[in-house]
Scaffold this motif. Structure first.
Motif, PDB file in Angstrom:
ATOM      1  N   GLU A   1       1.012  -0.713  -4.861  1.00  0.00           N
ATOM      2  CA  GLU A   1      -0.059  -0.112  -5.058  1.00  0.00           C
ATOM      3  C   GLU A   1       0.150   1.469  -4.932  1.00  0.00           C
ATOM      4  O   GLU A   1       1.130   1.890  -4.050  1.00  0.00           O
ATOM      5  CB  GLU A   1      -1.111  -0.383  -3.713  1.00  0.00           C
TER       6      GLU A   1
ATOM      7  N   LYS B   1      -7.464   8.514  -8.356  1.00  0.00           N
ATOM      8  CA  LYS B   1      -8.051   8.908  -6.937  1.00  0.00           C
ATOM      9  C   LYS B   1      -8.763  10.202  -7.374  1.00  0.00           C
ATOM     10  O   LYS B   1      -8.253  11.041  -8.258  1.00  0.00           O
ATOM     11  CB  LYS B   1      -6.578   9.184  -6.204  1.00  0.00           C
TER      12      LYS B   1
ATOM     13  N   GLN C   1      -8.044   0.229  -9.905  1.00  0.00           N
ATOM     14  CA  GLN C   1      -8.931   0.168  -8.835  1.00  0.00           C
ATOM     15  C   GLN C   1      -9.462   1.700  -8.799  1.00  0.00           C
ATOM     16  O   GLN C   1      -8.846   2.640  -8.820  1.00  0.00           O
ATOM     17  CB  GLN C   1      -8.339  -0.210  -7.218  1.00  0.00           C
TER      18      GLN C   1
ATOM     19  N   GLU D   1      -4.783   3.389  -8.294  1.00  0.00           N
ATOM     20  CA  GLU D   1      -6.183   3.666  -8.228  1.00  0.00           C
ATOM     21  C   GLU D   1      -6.425   5.193  -8.824  1.00  0.00           C
ATOM     22  O   GLU D   1      -5.387   5.954  -8.802  1.00  0.00           O
ATOM     23  CB  GLU D   1      -6.175   3.977  -6.679  1.00  0.00           C
TER      24      GLU D   1
ATOM     25  N   HIS E   1       0.768  -1.273  -0.084  1.00  0.00           N
ATOM     26  CA  HIS E   1      -0.115   0.080   0.134  1.00  0.00           C
ATOM     27  C   HIS E   1       0.921   1.315   0.057  1.00  0.00           C
ATOM     28  O   HIS E   1       1.523   1.575   0.958  1.00  0.00           O
ATOM     29  CB  HIS E   1      -1.074   0.020   1.180  1.00  0.00           C
TER      30      HIS E   1
ATOM     31  N   ASP F   1      -1.643   5.729  -5.715  1.00  0.00           N
ATOM     32  CA  ASP F   1      -3.051   6.554  -6.131  1.00  0.00           C
ATOM     33  C   ASP F   1      -2.411   7.396  -7.106  1.00  0.00           C
ATOM     34  O   ASP F   1      -1.228   8.040  -7.101  1.00  0.00           O
ATOM     35  CB  ASP F   1      -3.316   7.254  -4.979  1.00  0.00           C
TER      36      ASP F   1
HETATM   37 CA    CA Z   1      -5.267   3.778  -2.646  1.00  0.00          CA
END
Ligand code: CA
Ligand code: G3P
Length: 316
Positions: free
Chosen positions: A75, A159, A189, A157, A48, A77
């Protein structure tokens, strides 16, 4: 680990996942894309914001440590600068994790690059502080991809996509230009189903994960709701709700607890129901071994963690 999800096994193309609802383009056949889907049947360690328990989030140190800890995914953003560059950054403002102030979208890339995105970590987490972290820069998505290439997988992601009308198009173009879609190296995601559906229309070969966040409807209420209403609360979810997500996504990414009191919002039944409806279940953001083990016992398909080393010790 055991292969569990029949929908993703033996498929020739991810385009099969969403073709019934969305007018997706015909996907290119790729052994690598299929390999990615097959790999998702095993448990995944998702670093993360990199190994962000050990180093300032989304910096070279965090990503390099995550790689060294054998995380399955980096991971991060993705947002966009005032001059249209894709950067890897979590908050809508730079206040918490840099020495600057203001909304990220108002900064040019050069202005962001002048910020110190590392010193805050040394102050906030002295046990993990390192002089090398001071002065760490915010990274562009291009920089990260050029550094790690197809040796890594990325869990990106979109975001705050409502702030960036061109985000999905720019992101998919960047991933295609770097060959990451064809190499089966990326998941996208989002908490926004609209954003995911836009990505799906742009390139149906990219596996998508619908993020959800469950919280009490009112303070003290027993009723849970989902942030963007993409599903009802866990107690009310019907198979059809999961199946609707399955029209465009391969999985859900969910919180396990809410708030500082860590009130539990999902349970083993939620995991079982999602999986019975052919969705992977990835849970964010879990940093203690006891909770990791509980989720492993529930049979989740992946965990987002700031400490991929801890999680790997449990699963290796
Ligand atoms: Ca995230
Ligand atoms: O992407 C999973 C998890 O990262 C979602 O929460 O706020 O850390 O992006 P957040």
């Amino acid at each position: 680990m055991m292969i569990r999800n029949p929908r993703l096994c033996g498929m020739s193309s991810l385009a099969l996942l969403g073709g019934a609802v969305l007018s997706a383009p015909v996907a290119a056949e790729s052994d690598s894309i299929q390999q990615h889907l097959d790999d998702l049947q095993s448990f995944q360690v998702i670093a993360h914001r990199g190994a962000s328990g050990h180093a300032p989030e989304a910096t070279w140190s965090a990503f390099e440590q995550a790689e060294a800890m054998n995380a399955d995914y980096l991971e991060m953003d993705v947002q966009m600068t005032a001059d249209g560059e894709l950067v890897v950054f979590h908050d809508e403002t730079v206040d918490r994790s840099t020495d600057g102030e203001g909304k990220l979208k108002d900064f040019t890339l050069d202005e962001l690059k002048a910020l110190d995105a590392g010193s805050w970590f040394n102050e906030a987490f002295p046990d993990y502080a390192d002089d090398d972290y001071a002065g760490a820069q915010i990274l562009t998505l291009d920089e990260v991809i050029e550094r790690f290439g197809t040796d890594e997988r990325y869990y990106l992601e979109t975001k705050s996509p409502e702030l960036y009308p061109d985000l999905e198009e720019a992101l998919v173009e960047a991933l295609e230009d770097h060959g990451l879609v064809e190499s089966g190296s990326v998941i996208i995601q989002s908490f926004s189903d609209e954003s995911l559906k836009t990505v799906h229309e742009l390139n149906a070969d990219i596996p998508l994960v619908q993020l959800v966040w469950y919280y009490p409807e009112d303070e003290g209420s027993d009723t849970l709701v989902e942030w963007t209403d993409v599903t009802p609360g866990p107690g009310e979810i019907a198979d059809a709700d999961f199946q609707a997500i399955g029209e465009y996504a391969v999985g859900v990414g969910t919180n396990m607890t809410y708030g500082e009191e860590e009130r539990q919002v999902i349970d083993a039944d939620f995991v079982e129901q999602a999986q019975a409806n052919d969705l992977l279940v990835h849970v964010y953001t879990i940093n203690d071994e006891e909770t990791m083990q509980t989720l492993l016992d529930w049979g989740v398909d992946g965990i987002f963690t700031n400490f991929p080393d801890r999680l790997n010790e449990l699963v290796e």
